[in-house]
Scaffold this motif. Sequence first.
Motif: not given
Length: 358
Positions: A92-96
């Motif tokens: 993932a490029g973005l992890v929430l």
Amino acid sequence: MARAGVRLAEDPAVRHPYPMAGICIYGAGSVGCYIGGRLLAAGADVRFVGRERIASDIRGHGLALSHYQGGHWRLPPSAIDFSTNAEVAKRAGLVLVTVKSAATRTVALELAKVLPPGTVVISFQNGFGHADRLHTALPGRTVLQGMVPFNVVTLGPGIFHQASQGALAVEVHVELAPHLAAFASSGLPLSQYRDIVPVQWAKLLFNLNNAINALANIPLKEELSQRAYRRCLALAQAEALALLERSGIRPARLTPLPASWLARLLDAPDWLFARLASKMLMIDPVARSSMADDLAAGRPTEIDWINGEVLRLAEQHGTRAPVNERLHALVHAAESGTTRRHWSGESLLAELLQAAGA
């Protein structure tokens, strides 16, 4: 308390090794499944990491999402990549991060093993300091503090309902640019702030109602429609506002009224409050606070990261916050089953007034 500034990757030139990498919801419970589901429904590349209980629900039922103003979204099990394995996050490029506050340290260690340099991480958690803890454990990644203002209710296996209003907030950062369109397309745009601490405190002032709602054990709309409960909230907020003033922190304005005016509004008679605060009552009739849900399910609450934050601020100034102190103690007592769970507005108000007087 969390630092106000943004947290940069150690080397700004580092880029994620997977171009066009998607989004991972890490710790997908009610909030994570709702946000991730909305992103997925809008066409984003989303993967979920969570507990086996939620994974089983998703495998059996998929995701059914709804909004208090009437929106509905449905995703079949085949469309959802839900895993219990942390390895999923590494692409993932973005992890929430949407886990409960108590799990932050564990999640930080898990993510440190799998996230490559350049990954952007947003902490969408209650309380302060979580992004700092993640940042310490995740050198070389960009870690940002975020805020989820709305309430998400679990209505059944895989069924999640946004029951109140508000826009997602996050610290401003150039590395968010590739992901902004996905959030905008989902109907959950990211509002960016250079200093998010006043925004977090503005949300926390509203979250002080979580303990009151949990102790009342009734839906939020019903609770806020009763003046005695609102006066309990006004007492807790007044303590916090006085401490924030001493700290030089002015809560952000997330409603038409400044935070300092809310206590007066909460004390208004029911008919006048309903007229003047109609937006505050734009809550689904079934909605309860997450703290009420935790108590009902026998789970630990996040009271230490909500009212507990007010107590820590008071301690910094060498003073006390007796109303929030009493709410904090009552919720912990409810967790252990040593106090009642159905406080009337009048009885809880009397308890808090006694604490304030003492």
